[in-house]
Design an enzyme around this catalytic site. Sequence first.
Site, PDB file in Angstrom:
ATOM      1  N   GLY A 181       0.836  -1.194   0.000  1.00 46.67           N
ATOM      2  CA  GLY A 181       0.000   0.000   0.000  1.00 46.67           C
ATOM      3  C   GLY A 181       0.868   1.240   0.000  1.00 46.67           C
ATOM      4  N   SER A 182       0.356   2.288   0.597  1.00 43.17           N
ATOM      5  CA  SER A 182       1.061   3.571   0.547  1.00 43.17           C
ATOM      6  C   SER A 182       2.233   3.588   1.523  1.00 43.17           C
ATOM      7  CB  SER A 182       0.085   4.689   0.879  1.00 43.17           C
ATOM      8  OG  SER A 182      -0.432   4.484   2.176  1.00 43.17           O
ATOM      9  N   THR A 183       3.187   4.449   1.228  1.00 46.52           N
ATOM     10  CA  THR A 183       4.369   4.553   2.080  1.00 46.52           C
ATOM     11  C   THR A 183       3.982   5.072   3.469  1.00 46.52           C
ATOM     12  OG1 THR A 183       5.837   4.793   0.193  1.00 46.52           O
ATOM     13  CG2 THR A 183       6.628   5.681   2.284  1.00 46.52           C
TER      14      THR A 183
ATOM     15  N   VAL B 269       1.021   4.730   5.232  1.00 45.15           N
ATOM     16  CA  VAL B 269       0.400   3.685   6.060  1.00 45.15           C
ATOM     17  C   VAL B 269       1.422   2.573   6.339  1.00 45.15           C
ATOM     18  CG1 VAL B 269      -1.440   1.962   6.222  1.00 45.15           C
ATOM     19  CG2 VAL B 269      -1.933   4.208   5.242  1.00 45.15           C
ATOM     20  N   GLY B 270       2.219   2.236   5.336  1.00 41.63           N
ATOM     21  CA  GLY B 270       3.223   1.179   5.516  1.00 41.63           C
ATOM     22  C   GLY B 270       4.205   1.505   6.633  1.00 41.63           C
TER      23      GLY B 270
ATOM     24  N   CYS C 187       2.029   0.451  -8.820  1.00 47.01           N
ATOM     25  CA  CYS C 187       3.205   0.892  -8.059  1.00 47.01           C
ATOM     26  C   CYS C 187       4.438   0.933  -8.954  1.00 47.01           C
ATOM     27  CB  CYS C 187       3.430  -0.039  -6.885  1.00 47.01           C
ATOM     28  SG  CYS C 187       3.392  -1.759  -7.372  1.00 47.01           S
TER      29      CYS C 187
ATOM     30  N   GLU D  98       4.579  10.398  -6.160  1.00 49.55           N
ATOM     31  CA  GLU D  98       3.743   9.389  -6.812  1.00 49.55           C
ATOM     32  C   GLU D  98       2.355   9.982  -7.093  1.00 49.55           C
ATOM     33  OE1 GLU D  98       2.316   5.941  -4.493  1.00 49.55           O
ATOM     34  OE2 GLU D  98       2.993   4.738  -6.174  1.00 49.55           O
TER      35      GLU D  98
HETATM   36  P1  NAP Z   1      -3.249   2.344   1.582  1.00 51.01           P
HETATM   37  O1  NAP Z   1      -4.215   3.422   1.895  1.00 51.01           O
HETATM   38  O2  NAP Z   1      -1.924   2.362   2.225  1.00 51.01           O
HETATM   39  O3  NAP Z   1      -4.016   0.977   1.873  1.00 51.01           O
HETATM   40  C1  NAP Z   1      -3.454  -0.283   1.650  1.00 51.01           C
HETATM   41  C2  NAP Z   1      -4.132  -1.310   2.529  1.00 51.01           C
HETATM   42  O4  NAP Z   1      -3.856  -1.002   3.903  1.00 51.01           O
HETATM   43  C3  NAP Z   1      -5.648  -1.332   2.416  1.00 51.01           C
HETATM   44  O5  NAP Z   1      -6.105  -2.656   2.583  1.00 51.01           O
HETATM   45  C4  NAP Z   1      -6.080  -0.464   3.596  1.00 51.01           C
HETATM   46  O6  NAP Z   1      -7.381  -0.752   4.053  1.00 51.01           O
HETATM   47  C5  NAP Z   1      -5.055  -0.877   4.626  1.00 51.01           C
HETATM   48  N1  NAP Z   1      -4.868   0.089   5.710  1.00 51.01           N
HETATM   49  C6  NAP Z   1      -5.210   1.406   5.739  1.00 51.01           C
HETATM   50  N2  NAP Z   1      -4.890   1.937   6.924  1.00 51.01           N
HETATM   51  C7  NAP Z   1      -4.349   0.957   7.664  1.00 51.01           C
HETATM   52  C8  NAP Z   1      -3.795   0.892   8.969  1.00 51.01           C
HETATM   53  N3  NAP Z   1      -3.754   1.975   9.770  1.00 51.01           N
HETATM   54  N4  NAP Z   1      -3.306  -0.296   9.419  1.00 51.01           N
HETATM   55  C9  NAP Z   1      -3.312  -1.376   8.634  1.00 51.01           C
HETATM   56  N5  NAP Z   1      -3.813  -1.380   7.390  1.00 51.01           N
HETATM   57  C10 NAP Z   1      -4.309  -0.226   6.894  1.00 51.01           C
HETATM   58  O7  NAP Z   1      -2.933   2.262   0.034  1.00 51.01           O
HETATM   59  P2  NAP Z   1      -3.961   2.354  -1.147  1.00 51.01           P
HETATM   60  O8  NAP Z   1      -4.369   3.763  -1.265  1.00 51.01           O
HETATM   61  O9  NAP Z   1      -4.989   1.322  -1.002  1.00 51.01           O
HETATM   62  O10 NAP Z   1      -3.045   1.849  -2.376  1.00 51.01           O
HETATM   63  C11 NAP Z   1      -2.238   2.693  -3.131  1.00 51.01           C
HETATM   64  C12 NAP Z   1      -0.784   2.625  -2.711  1.00 51.01           C
HETATM   65  O11 NAP Z   1      -0.284   1.291  -2.731  1.00 51.01           O
HETATM   66  C13 NAP Z   1       0.132   3.378  -3.642  1.00 51.01           C
HETATM   67  O12 NAP Z   1       1.014   4.196  -2.914  1.00 51.01           O
HETATM   68  C14 NAP Z   1       0.910   2.298  -4.364  1.00 51.01           C
HETATM   69  O13 NAP Z   1       2.135   2.674  -4.868  1.00 51.01           O
HETATM   70  C15 NAP Z   1       0.992   1.249  -3.354  1.00 51.01           C
HETATM   71  N6  NAP Z   1       1.230  -0.052  -3.980  1.00 51.01           N
HETATM   72  C16 NAP Z   1       2.456  -0.636  -3.896  1.00 51.01           C
HETATM   73  C17 NAP Z   1       2.699  -1.843  -4.497  1.00 51.01           C
HETATM   74  C18 NAP Z   1       4.040  -2.516  -4.433  1.00 51.01           C
HETATM   75  O14 NAP Z   1       4.092  -3.702  -4.691  1.00 51.01           O
HETATM   76  N7  NAP Z   1       5.089  -1.838  -4.095  1.00 51.01           N
HETATM   77  C19 NAP Z   1       1.689  -2.480  -5.183  1.00 51.01           C
HETATM   78  C20 NAP Z   1       0.444  -1.862  -5.251  1.00 51.01           C
HETATM   79  C21 NAP Z   1       0.231  -0.649  -4.636  1.00 51.01           C
HETATM   80  P3  NAP Z   1      -8.688   0.059   3.572  1.00 51.01           P
HETATM   81  O15 NAP Z   1      -8.311   0.843   2.368  1.00 51.01           O
HETATM   82  O16 NAP Z   1      -9.658  -1.021   3.314  1.00 51.01           O
HETATM   83  O17 NAP Z   1      -9.096   0.901   4.711  1.00 51.01           O
END
Ligand code: NAP
Length: 457
Positions: free
Chosen positions: A208-210, A212-213, A264, A360
């Site tokens: 996911g995002s940097t 939240v990660g 990503c 990004e």
């Molecule tokens: P995100 O907001 O970070 O969410 C990713 C996942 O984490 C979702 O399932 C989300 O749940 C969950 N989440 C949110 N808050 C959390 C918390 N406090 N604790 C634990 N889990 C939590 O990212 P996104 O907006 O969905 O995805 C876009 C991002 O992912 C981009 O920055 C992209 O570059 C990155 N990405 C990276 C890769 C890679 O392989 N490097 C691949 C794909 C995407 P909910 O949304 O259901 O609340």
Amino acid sequence: MSDTFTLINPATAQPIGEVARASVDQVDAAVARAVVAQRAWAGLPPVARADALRSFARAVEGHVEELAQLEVRNSGHPIGSARWEASHVAQVLNFYAGAPERLSGQQIPVAGGLDVTFHEPYGVVGVIVPWNFPMTIASWGFAPALAAGNAVVLKPAELTPLTAIRLGELALEAGLPDGVFQVVTGSGSVVGQRFVSHPDVRKVVFTGSTSVGTDVAAGCARELKPVTLELGGKSANIVFADADLEKAAASAPGAVFDNAGQDCCARSRILVERSAYDRFLELLEPAVKAWRVGDPAHEATDMGPLISASHRSTVQGFLESADVAFRGSAPAGDGPLGEGFWLPPTVVLAERGDRLAREEVFGPVVAVLPFDDEADAIRLANDTIYGLAGSIWTENLGRAVRVARGVKSGVLSVNSHSSVRYWTPFGGMKASGLGRELGPDAAEHFTETKNVFFATE
Ligand code: NAP
Ligand code: MG
């Protein structure tokens, strides 16, 4: 918070269903089932785990069309891409079905006895995935984790849970023991956070995002829990003047606009050697205009909508004072697609240091910048917090090697744009992540090494 969530088809903005939001108690119940199921799963002969994963793979193969249609409706992926994604899940399962019998330890010479190592599963692994590639990214976590003898609890993104839910059902239909692979839908702040804090979830895989990660990693640190992070990217597509410019330009739209740029690995910066800059843009324009944006259900569609209205506003925010060179097209008007979250593919001319050149966007926007020489290209490519993927176009072998070694990214490709093959390692440097997924070693990453010495004297 309500206990269900309404899913929206992003191509039409119409609701398509409701999905449950799990509570902390429901997550805890799933983890408790997983703890019990994992002991039996890890105790099976390796070939029995391999067979179960192969039959899971066959079940997915048999449902590629159904899974793909779900992804078209829930995520707006073009049908051709969605079929590829569903088939990819089956291939990932088949590949890691080969792992249980190959998780060999070592025998290490020690006087007075026998010293051996075991690759022991962690126990329960929590996998948290984003909305951009719901099926494929989930499988990169669950397939090797299961192969290594772990149980998996999977949390899909709230926006895109349908294919994950179906995969959970197919696993049971295929004969995976109850509780070994569970899909828990709900919000990140509840379900995802509980994976991080629950003492019986012994490893977390987060994509996911940097931002939240980083929080997930901090939470895992408090529990001394290992975590794999696949985060954002701002990958460079570096085009030298000696490259096959026609080929580089023809392939550039696919490298950034695939999945509407919500990838990503998107090559969202094109760095072009100054002497080829004008020619490259001339070649790029028709390629972008030919990129077919439209109904994801049509076979010929290259790109669908963005995932949500709010995500589209975020992407549009990046374009506010941008120098747009040219745009492709997107559906608009009164038809059934008129309300969808469309944005045409957009090519902008950027300056070094611009937001568009460093941050990004995660949408169909590419920034083009000129560079002066090889050292400048490497410097510019590295001028971002991210380091996930990248491409290098040149006919000069020595230069290709030097630049591939100089760019700080985890996955690079010369004279092509490939990033993901399930049998090669994948992952990012810098703010793009921690650890690697896929490739020959992924199952071992879901184990801890135990060393046992047997005294003979
Ligand atoms: P995100 O907001 O970070 O969410 C990713 C996942 O984490 C979702 O399932 C989300 O749940 C969950 N989440 C949110 N808050 C959390 C918390 N406090 N604790 C634990 N889990 C939590 O990212 P996104 O907006 O969905 O995805 C876009 C991002 O992912 C981009 O920055 C992209 O570059 C990155 N990405 C990276 C890769 C890679 O392989 N490097 C691949 C794909 C995407 P909910 O949304 O259901 O609340
Ligand atoms: Mg989010």
